[in-house]
Design an enzyme around this catalytic site. Structure first.
Site, PDB file in Angstrom:
ATOM      1  N   GLY A 231      47.659  14.026   4.241  1.00  0.00           N
ATOM      2  CA  GLY A 231      47.287  13.800   5.554  1.00  0.00           C
ATOM      3  C   GLY A 231      47.905  12.512   6.126  1.00  0.00           C
ATOM      4  O   GLY A 231      47.927  11.480   5.479  1.00  0.00           O
TER       5      GLY A 231
ATOM      6  N   GLN B 153      49.518   5.577   2.817  1.00  0.00           N
ATOM      7  CA  GLN B 153      49.567   6.421   1.342  1.00  0.00           C
ATOM      8  C   GLN B 153      50.721   7.332   1.550  1.00  0.00           C
ATOM      9  O   GLN B 153      51.222   7.577   0.531  1.00  0.00           O
ATOM     10  CB  GLN B 153      48.298   6.946   1.251  1.00  0.00           C
ATOM     11  CG  GLN B 153      48.165   8.106   0.118  1.00  0.00           C
ATOM     12  CD  GLN B 153      46.795   8.767  -0.067  1.00  0.00           C
ATOM     13  OE1 GLN B 153      45.940   7.996  -0.591  1.00  0.00           O
ATOM     14  NE2 GLN B 153      46.508   9.960   0.422  1.00  0.00           N
TER      15      GLN B 153
ATOM     16  N   TYR C 108      34.760  17.264  -1.602  1.00  0.00           N
ATOM     17  CA  TYR C 108      34.051  16.936  -0.417  1.00  0.00           C
ATOM     18  C   TYR C 108      34.665  17.676   0.808  1.00  0.00           C
ATOM     19  O   TYR C 108      35.020  16.849   1.711  1.00  0.00           O
ATOM     20  CB  TYR C 108      33.585  15.805  -0.380  1.00  0.00           C
ATOM     21  CG  TYR C 108      32.097  15.867   0.272  1.00  0.00           C
ATOM     22  CD1 TYR C 108      30.990  16.518  -0.325  1.00  0.00           C
ATOM     23  CD2 TYR C 108      31.876  15.508   1.619  1.00  0.00           C
ATOM     24  CE1 TYR C 108      29.827  16.524   0.068  1.00  0.00           C
ATOM     25  CE2 TYR C 108      30.690  15.868   2.347  1.00  0.00           C
ATOM     26  CZ  TYR C 108      29.446  16.186   1.635  1.00  0.00           C
ATOM     27  OH  TYR C 108      28.395  16.425   2.194  1.00  0.00           O
ATOM     28  N   LEU C 109      35.452  18.604   0.602  1.00  0.00           N
ATOM     29  CA  LEU C 109      36.466  19.049   1.558  1.00  0.00           C
ATOM     30  C   LEU C 109      35.688  19.297   2.963  1.00  0.00           C
ATOM     31  O   LEU C 109      34.567  19.598   3.033  1.00  0.00           O
ATOM     32  CB  LEU C 109      37.141  20.570   1.062  1.00  0.00           C
ATOM     33  CG  LEU C 109      37.567  20.517  -0.582  1.00  0.00           C
ATOM     34  CD1 LEU C 109      38.026  21.838  -0.864  1.00  0.00           C
ATOM     35  CD2 LEU C 109      38.770  19.365  -0.288  1.00  0.00           C
TER      36      LEU C 109
ATOM     37  N   HIS D 282      41.150  18.818   5.182  1.00  0.00           N
ATOM     38  CA  HIS D 282      41.784  19.360   3.862  1.00  0.00           C
ATOM     39  C   HIS D 282      42.092  20.842   4.317  1.00  0.00           C
ATOM     40  O   HIS D 282      43.320  21.177   3.521  1.00  0.00           O
ATOM     41  CB  HIS D 282      40.693  19.417   2.896  1.00  0.00           C
ATOM     42  CG  HIS D 282      40.181  17.807   2.510  1.00  0.00           C
ATOM     43  ND1 HIS D 282      38.918  17.485   2.653  1.00  0.00           N
ATOM     44  CD2 HIS D 282      40.818  16.788   1.720  1.00  0.00           C
ATOM     45  CE1 HIS D 282      38.851  16.214   2.294  1.00  0.00           C
ATOM     46  NE2 HIS D 282      39.759  15.985   1.731  1.00  0.00           N
TER      47      HIS D 282
ATOM     48  N   LYS E 281      46.585  10.881   8.326  1.00  0.00           N
ATOM     49  CA  LYS E 281      45.183   9.826   8.330  1.00  0.00           C
ATOM     50  C   LYS E 281      45.552   8.978   7.587  1.00  0.00           C
ATOM     51  O   LYS E 281      45.023   7.587   7.719  1.00  0.00           O
ATOM     52  CB  LYS E 281      43.920  10.468   8.332  1.00  0.00           C
ATOM     53  CG  LYS E 281      42.709   9.363   8.005  1.00  0.00           C
ATOM     54  CD  LYS E 281      41.504  10.004   8.110  1.00  0.00           C
ATOM     55  CE  LYS E 281      40.362   8.876   7.611  1.00  0.00           C
ATOM     56  NZ  LYS E 281      40.598   8.345   6.259  1.00  0.00           N
ATOM     57  N   ASP E 282      45.948   9.103   6.120  1.00  0.00           N
ATOM     58  CA  ASP E 282      46.211   8.101   5.206  1.00  0.00           C
ATOM     59  C   ASP E 282      47.866   7.688   5.461  1.00  0.00           C
ATOM     60  O   ASP E 282      48.449   8.195   4.732  1.00  0.00           O
ATOM     61  CB  ASP E 282      45.868   8.698   3.834  1.00  0.00           C
ATOM     62  CG  ASP E 282      44.420   8.626   3.807  1.00  0.00           C
ATOM     63  OD1 ASP E 282      43.572   7.580   3.732  1.00  0.00           O
ATOM     64  OD2 ASP E 282      43.990   9.650   3.653  1.00  0.00           O
TER      65      ASP E 282
HETATM   66  O1  PAF Z   1      43.981  10.822  -0.050  1.00  0.00           O
HETATM   67  C1  PAF Z   1      43.451  11.183  -1.176  1.00  0.00           C
HETATM   68  O2  PAF Z   1      42.303  11.962  -1.270  1.00  0.00           O
HETATM   69  C2  PAF Z   1      43.753  10.548  -2.357  1.00  0.00           C
HETATM   70  O3  PAF Z   1      43.946   9.140  -2.301  1.00  0.00           O
HETATM   71  C3  PAF Z   1      44.631  11.392  -3.462  1.00  0.00           C
HETATM   72  C4  PAF Z   1      45.913  11.550  -2.799  1.00  0.00           C
HETATM   73  C5  PAF Z   1      44.073  12.774  -3.581  1.00  0.00           C
HETATM   74  C6  PAF Z   1      44.761  10.687  -4.719  1.00  0.00           C
HETATM   75  O4  PAF Z   1      43.604  10.435  -5.248  1.00  0.00           O
END
Ligand code: PAF
Length: 288
Positions: A154, A160, A32-33, A37, A156-157
């Site tokens: 990104g 992560q 769902y780019l 992205h 934003k995360d």
């Molecule tokens: O950030 C995301 O879209 C997801 O957490 C990732 C890194 C693709 C892992 O599924």
């Protein structure tokens, strides 16, 4: 542009590129780019140079969703995603299936996970206890399949990205992690596939995350002394929850390297927040 579904075919292709000394850039996504992205794809292209290749994975990873979360309704549109990837000059889109990624999981027969044990405790990890185990597991598997020299995530995360950096270091993955800036809509809302869930009224209210970040930065930069995190949190929560459908999950102030929460907030610290707007949970973060 080639679309590869099979894990074996992806790994074979990656090893062939490596044998040919071509640099592999990788952008993992759940599809769902959006423009955010595509900015990561452009960053990957820049990192690998003219003789390099860029792989985008599109995979809605079930193990990073909790049982009550939005896995079933997570937005998907593969034809549109492929068109966007083609337009962005992606070389390979990798679209593995659940059965291939997690063999036997449907019958309780999948049992190997990758767990980061420090940076994943707070913030998103506290609200979504199994989330980062799913993220680190799938990203480790994707790294082994795509064999990238550089992978782009990104900002934003932010949490992560920090956890993936740590995993890459701790498990000796031979690649470089690049973290690219958050893409925002004109009013400041961070781009996210989940923004699609918002009604027009909620979409207007959703700007409260960005406004809270800007206001916190202004307060922290103007204060003559470090700012009390508890008081700042109360103030920002009040401002956010003045919107009828906005409810704060967490607001955290932390050290940008260790992610340790800070009781007294200064310029250079970072703020992250998660806010429910109706039934949609949005996250954002920024340097203060
Ligand atoms: O950030 C995301 O879209 C997801 O957490 C990732 C890194 C693709 C892992 O599924």
């Amino acid at each position: 542009m080639r679309v590869i579904q099979s894990l074996q075919a992806m790994q074979r292709q990656a090893l062939k590129w490596r044998a040919e000394r071509r640099t592999i850039g990788f952008v993992p996504t759940m599809g769902y780019l959006h423009e955010g992205h595509l900015s990561l794809v452009r960053r990957a292209r820049r990192a690998v140079g003219p003789n390099g290749v860029v792989v985008v994975s599109i995979y809605v990873n079930p193990t990073q969703f909790g049982p009550q979360e939005d896995l079933a309704r997570y937005p998907r549109d593969l034809p549109r995603d492929l068109q966007l990837c083609r337009g962005a000059g992606v070389d390979v889109v990798f679209t593995p299936s659940d059965e291939a990624m997690y063999p036997g999981r449907a019958t309780g027969d999948y049992s190997t996970y990758v767990v980061e044990e420090q940076l994943s405790r707070g913030m998103e990890g506290a609200s979504r206890p199994t989330h980062f185990r799913g993220v680190t597991t799938v990203v480790a598997k994707l790294f082994l399949l795509v064999q990238p020299h550089v992978a782009v995530f990104g900002e934003k995360d932010y949490q992560q990205a920090a956890i993936i950096r740590r995993m890459t270091r701790d498990l000796n993955f031979p690649l470089r992690i690049v973290v690219a800036p958050t893409c925002r809509e004109a009013d400041g809302l961070a781009m996210s596939s989940r923004n699609k869930y918002l009604t027009p009224e909620q979409r207007q209210q959703a700007v409260c995350l960005y406004r809270a970040l800007c206001h916190a930065r202004e307060i922290v930069r103007q204060a003559p002394h470090p700012v009390d995190a508890h008081q700042l949190r109360i103030k920002l929560r009040q401002e956010i929850e003045a919107r009828p459908e906005a409810r704060v999950d967490y607001i955290e102030f932390f050290d940008p390297d260790t992610l340790r929460p800070q009781a007294r907030v200064m310029p250079g610290h970072r703020m992250a927040l998660a806010v429910w707007v109706g039934t949609t949970r949005l996250i954002d973060n920024a340097a203060l």
